[in-house]
Design an enzyme around this catalytic site. Sequence first.
Site, PDB file in Angstrom:
ATOM      1  N   LYS A  88     -37.512 -10.733  56.793  1.00 47.16           N
ATOM      2  CA  LYS A  88     -37.899  -9.750  57.693  1.00 47.16           C
ATOM      3  C   LYS A  88     -37.052  -8.429  57.668  1.00 47.16           C
ATOM      4  O   LYS A  88     -37.990  -7.807  58.065  1.00 47.16           O
ATOM      5  CB  LYS A  88     -39.080 -10.858  59.129  1.00 47.16           C
ATOM      6  N   GLN A 127     -41.771 -16.203  65.469  1.00 45.46           N
ATOM      7  CA  GLN A 127     -41.148 -17.502  64.251  1.00 45.46           C
ATOM      8  C   GLN A 127     -41.172 -19.330  64.507  1.00 45.46           C
ATOM      9  O   GLN A 127     -40.954 -19.814  65.658  1.00 45.46           O
ATOM     10  CB  GLN A 127     -39.705 -17.300  63.895  1.00 45.46           C
ATOM     11  N   ASP A 181     -48.914 -12.140  63.433  1.00 43.82           N
ATOM     12  CA  ASP A 181     -49.248 -13.739  62.115  1.00 43.82           C
ATOM     13  C   ASP A 181     -50.414 -13.719  61.666  1.00 43.82           C
ATOM     14  O   ASP A 181     -51.223 -14.721  61.192  1.00 43.82           O
ATOM     15  CB  ASP A 181     -48.235 -14.326  63.254  1.00 43.82           C
TER      16      ASP A 181
HETATM   17  N1  L34 Z   1     -44.555 -17.048  62.964  1.00 44.36           N
HETATM   18  N2  L34 Z   1     -43.492 -18.393  61.636  1.00 44.36           N
HETATM   19  C1  L34 Z   1     -43.936 -17.277  61.929  1.00 44.36           C
HETATM   20  N3  L34 Z   1     -45.075 -16.734  61.163  1.00 44.36           N
HETATM   21  C2  L34 Z   1     -44.228 -17.428  59.894  1.00 44.36           C
HETATM   22  O1  L34 Z   1     -44.636 -15.635  58.947  1.00 44.36           O
HETATM   23  C3  L34 Z   1     -43.884 -18.045  59.284  1.00 44.36           C
HETATM   24  N4  L34 Z   1     -43.456 -18.320  57.851  1.00 44.36           N
HETATM   25  C4  L34 Z   1     -43.292 -19.544  57.361  1.00 44.36           C
HETATM   26  C5  L34 Z   1     -42.636 -20.546  58.389  1.00 44.36           C
HETATM   27  N5  L34 Z   1     -42.550 -19.629  60.005  1.00 44.36           N
HETATM   28  C6  L34 Z   1     -43.475 -18.764  60.887  1.00 44.36           C
HETATM   29  C7  L34 Z   1     -42.720 -17.992  57.148  1.00 44.36           C
HETATM   30  O2  L34 Z   1     -42.443 -15.952  57.144  1.00 44.36           O
HETATM   31  C8  L34 Z   1     -43.170 -19.502  55.904  1.00 44.36           C
HETATM   32  N6  L34 Z   1     -41.921 -17.924  56.136  1.00 44.36           N
HETATM   33  C9  L34 Z   1     -40.891 -18.583  55.262  1.00 44.36           C
HETATM   34  C10 L34 Z   1     -40.489 -16.727  55.487  1.00 44.36           C
HETATM   35  C11 L34 Z   1     -39.535 -16.176  54.446  1.00 44.36           C
HETATM   36  C12 L34 Z   1     -39.341 -16.737  53.338  1.00 44.36           C
HETATM   37  C13 L34 Z   1     -40.140 -18.040  53.812  1.00 44.36           C
HETATM   38  C14 L34 Z   1     -40.744 -18.516  54.287  1.00 44.36           C
HETATM   39  C15 L34 Z   1     -37.786 -16.039  52.678  1.00 44.36           C
HETATM   40  O3  L34 Z   1     -37.579 -15.360  52.654  1.00 44.36           O
HETATM   41  N7  L34 Z   1     -38.346 -17.187  50.965  1.00 44.36           N
HETATM   42  C16 L34 Z   1     -37.138 -16.812  50.127  1.00 44.36           C
HETATM   43  C17 L34 Z   1     -36.258 -18.303  50.261  1.00 44.36           C
HETATM   44  C18 L34 Z   1     -35.204 -17.988  51.088  1.00 44.36           C
HETATM   45  C19 L34 Z   1     -33.386 -16.629  50.877  1.00 44.36           C
HETATM   46  O4  L34 Z   1     -33.328 -17.961  49.855  1.00 44.36           O
HETATM   47  O5  L34 Z   1     -33.606 -15.653  51.393  1.00 44.36           O
HETATM   48  C20 L34 Z   1     -37.988 -17.063  49.016  1.00 44.36           C
HETATM   49  O6  L34 Z   1     -37.116 -16.235  47.550  1.00 44.36           O
HETATM   50  O7  L34 Z   1     -38.445 -17.599  49.013  1.00 44.36           O
END
Ligand code: L34
Length: 298
Positions: free
Chosen positions: A52, A96, A119
């Site tokens: 983020k 988060q 959010d």
């Molecule tokens: N308050 N909590 C709050 N807001 C949110 O919107 C979230 N979420 C979920 C968990 N808790 C939260 C997220 O931000 C899930 N989530 C989230 C955000 C980013 C990624 C996955 C879940 C992400 O960047 N995923 C990468 C893999 C990580 C990496 O290797 O860098 C991807 O390519 O899927």
Amino acid sequence: MAQLIDGKAIAAAIRTETAAESAAFRSAGVTPKLAVILVGDDPASGQYVRNKEKACAEAGIVSETIRLPGSSDTAALLDRIRLLNEDPAVHGLLVQVPLPKQIDEAAVLLAVSPEKDVDCFHPLNVGRLIAGFDADSFVPCTPAGIVEMLMRSGNPPAGKRVVIVGRSAIVGKPLALLLMGKGPSADATVTVCHTRTPDLAVFTRTADILVAAAGRPEMIRGDMVRSGAVVIDVGTNRVPDPTGAKPYRWVGDVCFDEVFPKASHISPVPGGVGPMTIAMLLRNTLTACRRHERSRST
Ligand code: L34
């Protein structure tokens, strides 16, 4: 053989759009700012929050992460939220999740100012979503990211049978609301299933668009998917991987190897929904900024 839906590339395109919009704010003397509260040291949450921060920097949004110890209590967290609610330089604020179990999560989510709730977790904003939202409402990030992915990959949901597996307040429920709404990026016929649905495969096999968001690694198998379906994998399950370059790897809620040959389109993990969630967070932060500026001028 499926075509991959490249969430990473789509998210990058959206970041370019948000960068242009935040540049416009900056030249008007307003610096968009997002504050993120991270409690404890869960490695997956830490990774998401770093992603983020990086995305904000790329989109011209200032971000500040407030890291609190995992032993923090509810009162300490509420105090920080109050300060950030009152800080006029902060436009967007999120906590988060998941939070350590001693913390009253409902109280925390209620304490975030609805005006800064990027959010879209606050009951007031959830209520606006149910009532049918206007252009300046916040949208829930992961569901909005999924809708955007479908649209930009040439798979508009209108008129389609969408089956969602998962009923969480963050993904399943709000996604159902978005897709059953009116308009070209909605107008779907939505079925919501979950891990306690008997004969789950009977439902999933009816899906033109199948969304896996139950938080169970690889639970969607090949025989649960209709040939030619569009499959969106929301699962981000971090599992240990002693043989790889990193000590862990990401697996989705979809058994990719089995489903890939049957689907027409499939979103990968990583590189699918995760980056889209963050792209929508940036958009909401600019929405917060716009609302803040409007309330100042009236
Ligand atoms: N308050 N909590 C709050 N807001 C949110 O919107 C979230 N979420 C979920 C968990 N808790 C939260 C997220 O931000 C899930 N989530 C989230 C955000 C980013 C990624 C996955 C879940 C992400 O960047 N995923 C990468 C893999 C990580 C990496 O290797 O860098 C991807 O390519 O899927």
